[in-house]
Design a protein around this motif. Sequence first.
Motif, PDB file in Angstrom:
ATOM      1  N   HIS A 134      44.071  -8.388  20.989  1.00 64.97           N
ATOM      2  CA  HIS A 134      43.157  -7.373  20.644  1.00 64.97           C
ATOM      3  C   HIS A 134      42.418  -6.985  21.299  1.00 64.97           C
ATOM      4  CE1 HIS A 134      45.814  -7.634  16.686  1.00 64.97           C
ATOM      5  NE2 HIS A 134      46.436  -7.756  17.579  1.00 64.97           N
ATOM      6  N   LYS A 170      45.941 -16.612  14.598  1.00 62.85           N
ATOM      7  CA  LYS A 170      44.200 -17.414  14.308  1.00 62.85           C
ATOM      8  C   LYS A 170      43.702 -17.064  15.706  1.00 62.85           C
ATOM      9  CE  LYS A 170      44.351 -19.344  10.320  1.00 62.85           C
ATOM     10  NZ  LYS A 170      42.914 -18.055   9.307  1.00 62.85           N
ATOM     11  N   SER A 223      43.134   1.469  13.344  1.00 63.77           N
ATOM     12  CA  SER A 223      42.841   0.765  13.646  1.00 63.77           C
ATOM     13  C   SER A 223      42.264   1.241  12.127  1.00 63.77           C
ATOM     14  CB  SER A 223      41.020   0.571  13.157  1.00 63.77           C
ATOM     15  OG  SER A 223      40.154  -0.011  12.944  1.00 63.77           O
ATOM     16  N   ASN A 225      40.240   1.675   9.823  1.00 67.00           N
ATOM     17  CA  ASN A 225      38.945   0.738   8.999  1.00 67.00           C
ATOM     18  C   ASN A 225      38.802  -1.174   9.768  1.00 67.00           C
ATOM     19  OD1 ASN A 225      37.719   2.801   8.062  1.00 67.00           O
ATOM     20  ND2 ASN A 225      38.535   2.589   6.782  1.00 67.00           N
ATOM     21  N   GLY A 226      39.459  -1.561  10.568  1.00 66.81           N
ATOM     22  CA  GLY A 226      39.457  -3.026  11.177  1.00 66.81           C
ATOM     23  C   GLY A 226      40.605  -3.269  10.402  1.00 66.81           C
ATOM     24  N   LEU A 227      41.069  -3.207   9.411  1.00 68.12           N
ATOM     25  CA  LEU A 227      42.316  -4.002   8.682  1.00 68.12           C
ATOM     26  C   LEU A 227      42.882  -4.176   9.589  1.00 68.12           C
ATOM     27  CD1 LEU A 227      42.386  -2.122   5.728  1.00 68.12           C
ATOM     28  CD2 LEU A 227      41.533  -4.366   5.629  1.00 68.12           C
ATOM     29  N   ASN A 228      44.012  -3.593  10.510  1.00 69.08           N
ATOM     30  CA  ASN A 228      45.051  -4.294  11.738  1.00 69.08           C
ATOM     31  C   ASN A 228      43.930  -4.983  12.468  1.00 69.08           C
ATOM     32  OD1 ASN A 228      47.286  -2.442  10.391  1.00 69.08           O
ATOM     33  ND2 ASN A 228      46.104  -0.766  11.292  1.00 69.08           N
ATOM     34  N   LYS A 230      42.088  -7.504  12.023  1.00 69.83           N
ATOM     35  CA  LYS A 230      40.967  -8.109  10.787  1.00 69.83           C
ATOM     36  C   LYS A 230      40.008 -10.224  12.199  1.00 69.83           C
ATOM     37  CE  LYS A 230      43.337  -7.818   6.667  1.00 69.83           C
ATOM     38  NZ  LYS A 230      43.764  -8.035   5.032  1.00 69.83           N
ATOM     39  N   ALA A 231      40.848 -10.640  12.432  1.00 69.16           N
ATOM     40  CA  ALA A 231      40.732 -11.459  13.172  1.00 69.16           C
ATOM     41  C   ALA A 231      39.692 -11.095  14.660  1.00 69.16           C
ATOM     42  CB  ALA A 231      41.263 -12.385  14.163  1.00 69.16           C
ATOM     43  N   HIS A 233      37.622  -7.789  14.630  1.00 68.30           N
ATOM     44  CA  HIS A 233      37.036  -7.723  13.436  1.00 68.30           C
ATOM     45  C   HIS A 233      35.910  -9.087  13.218  1.00 68.30           C
ATOM     46  CE1 HIS A 233      36.925  -2.836  14.335  1.00 68.30           C
ATOM     47  NE2 HIS A 233      37.913  -3.733  14.439  1.00 68.30           N
ATOM     48  N   THR A 234      36.046  -9.925  12.666  1.00 68.05           N
ATOM     49  CA  THR A 234      35.965 -11.394  12.351  1.00 68.05           C
ATOM     50  C   THR A 234      34.827 -11.762  13.488  1.00 68.05           C
ATOM     51  OG1 THR A 234      37.220 -11.733  10.262  1.00 68.05           O
ATOM     52  CG2 THR A 234      35.660 -13.250  11.660  1.00 68.05           C
ATOM     53  N   HIS A 237      31.847  -8.993  13.777  1.00 73.21           N
ATOM     54  CA  HIS A 237      31.170  -9.380  12.999  1.00 73.21           C
ATOM     55  C   HIS A 237      30.176 -10.326  12.917  1.00 73.21           C
ATOM     56  CE1 HIS A 237      28.850  -9.693   9.558  1.00 73.21           C
ATOM     57  NE2 HIS A 237      28.878 -10.247   8.950  1.00 73.21           N
TER      58      HIS A 237
END
Length: 297
Positions: A134, A170, A223, A225-228, A230-231, A233-234, A237
Amino acid sequence: MKLFTGQNLIEFTDHFKSDLDCLEYLAQMKWSGGYECLKCGHKASQTRNNSARICNKCSYIESATANTLFHKVKFGIRKAFFICFEMTTTTKSLSASYVAVRFGITEKTARLFMHKVREAMKSSGNHPIVGTVHIDEFVVGGKEEGKVGRSYDSKKKKIVCAVELTEKGKVKRMYSMKIDNYSAKELKNIFEAHISTDATVTTDLWKGYRPLMKDYNISQIESANGLNFKALHTMIHQVKSWIRTTYSWVSDYNINRYLDEFCYRINRSQMKEGIFNNIIHRMVVADKIYQSKLIGN
Protein backbone atom coordinates in the motif's frame (compact mmCIF):
# COMPACT_ATOMS: atom_id res chain seq x y z
CA MET A 1 35.68 -12.02 20.89
CA LYS A 2 32.09 -13.29 21.15
CA LEU A 3 29.50 -11.37 19.13
CA PHE A 4 27.02 -9.46 21.26
CA THR A 5 23.31 -10.23 20.98
CA GLY A 6 20.31 -8.95 22.90
CA GLN A 7 19.03 -5.67 24.30
CA ASN A 8 20.13 -5.90 27.93
CA LEU A 9 22.07 -2.78 28.93
CA ILE A 10 23.85 -4.48 31.86
CA GLU A 11 25.08 -7.29 29.63
CA PHE A 12 26.14 -4.74 27.02
CA THR A 13 28.13 -2.78 29.62
CA ASP A 14 29.85 -5.96 30.81
CA HIS A 15 30.66 -6.98 27.23
CA PHE A 16 32.28 -3.65 26.32
CA LYS A 17 34.16 -2.49 29.40
CA SER A 18 36.68 -0.28 27.62
CA ASP A 19 37.66 1.27 24.30
CA LEU A 20 40.06 -1.65 23.78
CA ASP A 21 37.16 -4.11 23.90
CA CYS A 22 35.30 -2.09 21.28
CA LEU A 23 38.35 -1.85 19.02
CA GLU A 24 38.89 -5.61 19.27
CA TYR A 25 35.23 -6.13 18.30
CA LEU A 26 35.59 -3.83 15.30
CA ALA A 27 38.85 -5.46 14.19
CA GLN A 28 37.30 -8.93 14.37
CA MET A 29 34.40 -7.79 12.20
CA LYS A 30 36.49 -5.70 9.81
CA TRP A 31 38.98 -8.43 8.94
CA SER A 32 36.71 -11.45 9.35
CA GLY A 33 37.12 -12.22 5.65
CA GLY A 34 40.89 -11.79 5.71
CA TYR A 35 43.33 -8.89 5.69
CA GLU A 36 44.50 -6.97 2.62
CA CYS A 37 46.82 -3.97 2.84
CA LEU A 38 45.30 -0.76 1.51
CA LYS A 39 48.68 0.41 0.21
CA CYS A 40 50.24 -2.60 -1.47
CA GLY A 41 47.54 -5.29 -1.43
CA HIS A 42 49.64 -7.74 0.60
CA LYS A 43 47.56 -10.23 2.58
CA ALA A 44 49.81 -10.97 5.56
CA SER A 45 49.91 -8.82 8.68
CA GLN A 46 50.55 -8.68 12.39
CA THR A 47 48.34 -7.31 15.15
CA ARG A 48 49.57 -4.18 16.91
CA ASN A 49 48.32 -2.10 19.82
CA ASN A 50 44.62 -1.15 19.85
CA SER A 51 43.87 -4.08 17.51
CA ALA A 52 45.49 -2.29 14.55
CA ARG A 53 47.14 -4.29 11.74
CA ILE A 54 50.61 -3.72 10.25
CA CYS A 55 51.40 -5.01 6.79
CA ASN A 56 54.27 -7.53 6.69
CA LYS A 57 55.47 -6.11 3.35
CA CYS A 58 55.21 -2.29 3.43
CA SER A 59 54.69 -1.80 7.20
CA TYR A 60 51.54 0.28 6.64
CA ILE A 61 49.52 0.45 9.86
CA GLU A 62 45.73 0.42 9.60
CA SER A 63 43.53 1.01 12.64
CA ALA A 64 40.30 -0.86 13.28
CA THR A 65 38.29 2.33 12.71
CA ALA A 66 40.04 3.48 9.51
CA ASN A 67 37.79 3.82 6.43
CA THR A 68 34.65 2.93 8.38
CA LEU A 69 31.89 5.14 9.78
CA PHE A 70 33.89 5.16 13.03
CA HIS A 71 36.69 6.94 11.18
CA LYS A 72 38.24 9.69 13.35
CA VAL A 73 35.75 9.33 16.21
CA LYS A 74 37.47 11.46 18.85
CA PHE A 75 35.04 11.27 21.77
CA GLY A 76 35.73 7.61 22.51
CA ILE A 77 34.83 4.47 20.63
CA ARG A 78 33.03 3.04 23.68
CA LYS A 79 30.70 6.06 23.79
CA ALA A 80 30.09 5.56 20.06
CA PHE A 81 29.13 1.93 20.70
CA PHE A 82 26.70 3.00 23.42
CA ILE A 83 25.05 5.52 21.09
CA CYS A 84 24.66 2.82 18.43
CA PHE A 85 23.16 0.49 21.04
CA GLU A 86 20.66 3.13 22.22
CA MET A 87 19.64 4.13 18.69
CA THR A 88 18.96 0.56 17.58
CA THR A 89 17.44 -1.10 20.63
CA THR A 90 15.10 1.69 21.74
CA THR A 91 11.54 1.57 20.46
CA LYS A 92 11.52 5.30 19.85
CA SER A 93 14.61 7.47 19.37
CA LEU A 94 16.93 9.97 20.99
CA SER A 95 17.46 13.64 20.29
CA ALA A 96 20.99 14.99 19.84
CA SER A 97 20.59 17.20 22.93
CA TYR A 98 19.64 14.17 25.03
CA VAL A 99 22.56 12.10 23.72
CA ALA A 100 24.95 15.00 24.38
CA VAL A 101 23.94 15.19 28.04
CA ARG A 102 23.77 11.43 28.53
CA PHE A 103 27.25 10.71 27.12
CA GLY A 104 29.12 13.92 27.95
CA ILE A 105 29.73 15.21 24.43
CA THR A 106 28.68 18.37 22.59
CA GLU A 107 25.31 18.51 20.87
CA LYS A 108 26.96 19.07 17.48
CA THR A 109 29.20 16.03 17.94
CA ALA A 110 26.20 13.93 18.94
CA ARG A 111 24.16 15.07 15.95
CA LEU A 112 26.92 14.41 13.42
CA PHE A 113 27.70 10.94 14.74
CA MET A 114 23.99 10.06 14.86
CA HIS A 115 23.77 11.03 11.20
CA LYS A 116 26.56 8.54 10.50
CA VAL A 117 24.53 5.83 12.22
CA ARG A 118 21.49 6.82 10.16
CA GLU A 119 23.58 6.52 7.00
CA ALA A 120 24.31 2.92 8.00
CA MET A 121 20.59 2.35 8.59
CA LYS A 122 19.78 3.19 4.97
CA SER A 123 18.28 0.30 3.05
CA SER A 124 20.55 -1.44 0.56
CA GLY A 125 17.66 -1.90 -1.85
CA ASN A 126 18.74 -5.49 -2.45
CA HIS A 127 15.45 -6.99 -1.25
CA PRO A 128 12.54 -5.26 -3.03
CA ILE A 129 8.99 -5.87 -1.88
CA VAL A 130 7.27 -8.63 -3.87
CA GLY A 131 4.03 -9.06 -1.94
CA THR A 132 1.10 -6.78 -1.16
CA VAL A 133 1.99 -3.08 -1.00
CA HIS A 134 0.00 0.00 0.00
CA ILE A 135 1.38 3.43 -0.95
CA ASP A 136 0.39 6.97 -0.05
CA GLU A 137 1.97 10.40 0.44
CA PHE A 138 1.98 12.73 3.43
CA VAL A 139 3.61 15.96 4.55
CA VAL A 140 5.66 16.97 7.58
CA GLY A 141 5.54 20.54 8.81
CA GLY A 142 3.38 23.16 10.43
CA LYS A 143 -0.03 24.28 9.21
CA GLU A 144 -0.07 26.64 6.22
CA GLU A 145 -3.01 28.87 5.43
CA GLY A 146 -4.68 28.10 2.11
CA LYS A 147 -2.60 24.98 1.48
CA VAL A 148 -4.75 21.86 1.38
CA GLY A 149 -4.38 18.44 -0.22
CA ARG A 150 -1.45 17.95 -2.58
CA SER A 151 -0.37 21.60 -2.85
CA TYR A 152 2.66 21.87 -5.11
CA ASP A 153 3.77 25.23 -3.71
CA SER A 154 3.62 24.20 -0.03
CA LYS A 155 6.78 24.59 2.05
CA LYS A 156 6.03 21.39 3.94
CA LYS A 157 8.26 18.36 3.37
CA LYS A 158 6.54 15.94 1.02
CA ILE A 159 7.06 12.22 1.69
CA VAL A 160 5.90 9.04 -0.03
CA CYS A 161 5.44 5.93 2.10
CA ALA A 162 5.11 2.26 1.13
CA VAL A 163 4.23 -0.62 3.46
CA GLU A 164 4.33 -4.34 2.75
CA LEU A 165 1.44 -6.19 4.38
CA THR A 166 1.11 -9.74 5.64
CA GLU A 167 -1.84 -11.95 4.72
CA LYS A 168 -3.55 -10.69 7.88
CA GLY A 169 -3.06 -7.05 6.91
CA LYS A 170 -0.25 -6.37 9.40
CA VAL A 171 2.81 -4.29 8.54
CA LYS A 172 5.74 -6.45 7.47
CA ARG A 173 8.10 -3.83 6.03
CA MET A 174 8.03 -0.08 5.51
CA TYR A 175 9.95 2.40 3.38
CA SER A 176 9.66 6.19 3.11
CA MET A 177 11.50 8.89 1.20
CA LYS A 178 11.28 12.60 0.52
CA ILE A 179 9.83 13.76 -2.80
CA ASP A 180 9.90 17.23 -4.36
CA ASN A 181 6.34 17.02 -5.69
CA TYR A 182 3.56 14.52 -6.39
CA SER A 183 4.37 13.85 -10.05
CA ALA A 184 4.82 10.38 -11.50
CA LYS A 185 8.53 11.12 -11.96
CA GLU A 186 8.99 11.70 -8.22
CA LEU A 187 6.68 8.88 -7.11
CA LYS A 188 8.58 6.44 -9.32
CA ASN A 189 11.66 6.80 -7.08
CA ILE A 190 10.22 4.64 -4.29
CA PHE A 191 9.13 2.02 -6.82
CA GLU A 192 12.61 1.78 -8.33
CA ALA A 193 14.29 1.67 -4.91
CA HIS A 194 12.07 -0.73 -2.98
CA ILE A 195 9.25 -2.32 -4.98
CA SER A 196 9.48 -5.26 -7.36
CA THR A 197 7.55 -5.28 -10.62
CA ASP A 198 5.94 -8.51 -9.32
CA ALA A 199 4.43 -6.76 -6.28
CA THR A 200 0.69 -6.13 -5.98
CA VAL A 201 0.41 -2.39 -5.35
CA THR A 202 -2.66 -0.49 -4.15
CA THR A 203 -2.90 3.31 -4.06
CA ASP A 204 -5.63 5.92 -3.76
CA LEU A 205 -7.06 7.62 -6.86
CA TRP A 206 -4.23 10.15 -7.29
CA LYS A 207 -3.46 10.52 -10.99
CA GLY A 208 0.31 10.62 -10.42
CA TYR A 209 0.38 6.81 -10.18
CA ARG A 210 -1.32 6.19 -13.53
CA PRO A 211 1.79 6.54 -15.75
CA LEU A 212 3.49 3.87 -13.60
CA MET A 213 0.82 1.26 -14.33
CA LYS A 214 2.59 0.14 -17.50
CA ASP A 215 5.57 -1.09 -15.44
CA TYR A 216 3.94 -2.07 -12.14
CA ASN A 217 0.84 -3.98 -11.08
CA ILE A 218 -1.05 -1.02 -9.59
CA SER A 219 -4.73 -0.85 -8.67
CA GLN A 220 -6.42 2.29 -7.36
CA ILE A 221 -9.28 2.56 -4.87
CA GLU A 222 -10.96 5.28 -2.84
CA SER A 223 -9.06 6.20 0.31
CA ALA A 224 -12.28 6.83 2.27
CA ASN A 225 -10.38 9.12 4.64
CA GLY A 226 -7.82 6.39 5.23
CA LEU A 227 -10.26 3.61 6.11
CA ASN A 228 -9.13 1.52 3.13
CA PHE A 229 -5.48 1.97 4.14
CA LYS A 230 -5.63 1.53 7.93
CA ALA A 231 -2.19 -0.05 8.44
CA LEU A 232 -0.51 2.46 6.13
CA HIS A 233 -2.10 5.48 7.79
CA THR A 234 -1.25 4.14 11.24
CA MET A 235 2.43 4.08 10.23
CA ILE A 236 2.18 7.56 8.70
CA HIS A 237 0.73 8.87 11.95
CA GLN A 238 3.55 7.24 13.91
CA VAL A 239 6.24 8.79 11.69
CA LYS A 240 4.76 12.27 11.96
CA SER A 241 4.30 12.00 15.73
CA TRP A 242 7.84 10.63 16.17
CA ILE A 243 9.45 13.49 14.27
CA ARG A 244 7.31 16.11 15.98
CA THR A 245 7.82 14.87 19.55
CA THR A 246 11.49 13.80 19.35
CA TYR A 247 13.07 16.37 17.06
CA SER A 248 10.39 19.08 16.61
CA TRP A 249 11.99 19.97 13.25
CA VAL A 250 14.31 18.43 10.67
CA SER A 251 15.95 19.96 7.60
CA ASP A 252 15.20 19.07 3.99
CA TYR A 253 18.79 17.83 3.67
CA ASN A 254 18.49 15.32 6.52
CA ILE A 255 14.84 14.24 6.37
CA ASN A 256 15.65 11.01 4.49
CA ARG A 257 18.14 10.05 7.21
CA TYR A 258 15.46 10.30 9.88
CA LEU A 259 13.05 8.30 7.74
CA ASP A 260 15.73 5.64 7.23
CA GLU A 261 16.18 5.41 11.01
CA PHE A 262 12.45 4.93 11.61
CA CYS A 263 12.08 2.32 8.86
CA TYR A 264 15.23 0.47 9.96
CA ARG A 265 13.78 -0.17 13.43
CA ILE A 266 10.33 -1.06 12.09
CA ASN A 267 11.75 -3.54 9.59
CA ARG A 268 13.83 -5.23 12.29
CA SER A 269 11.29 -5.16 15.11
CA GLN A 270 11.19 -8.97 15.05
CA MET A 271 14.99 -9.30 14.93
CA LYS A 272 16.04 -7.26 17.96
CA GLU A 273 18.46 -9.89 19.25
CA GLY A 274 20.98 -9.18 16.51
CA ILE A 275 20.17 -5.57 15.69
CA PHE A 276 23.24 -4.08 17.41
CA ASN A 277 25.58 -6.48 15.66
CA ASN A 278 23.85 -5.66 12.37
CA ILE A 279 24.38 -1.90 12.69
CA ILE A 280 28.02 -2.30 13.72
CA HIS A 281 28.64 -4.52 10.70
CA ARG A 282 26.98 -1.95 8.42
CA MET A 283 29.14 0.83 9.86
CA VAL A 284 32.31 -1.23 9.41
CA VAL A 285 31.71 -2.15 5.77
CA ALA A 286 30.56 1.38 4.84
CA ASP A 287 33.11 3.92 3.69
CA LYS A 288 34.05 6.90 5.83
CA ILE A 289 31.94 10.08 5.60
CA TYR A 290 33.34 13.54 6.09
CA GLN A 291 31.59 16.29 8.03
CA SER A 292 30.85 18.33 4.89
CA LYS A 293 28.53 15.60 3.62
CA LEU A 294 26.79 15.26 6.97
CA ILE A 295 25.88 18.94 7.18
CA GLY A 296 25.28 19.51 3.48
CA ASN A 297 28.12 21.95 2.71
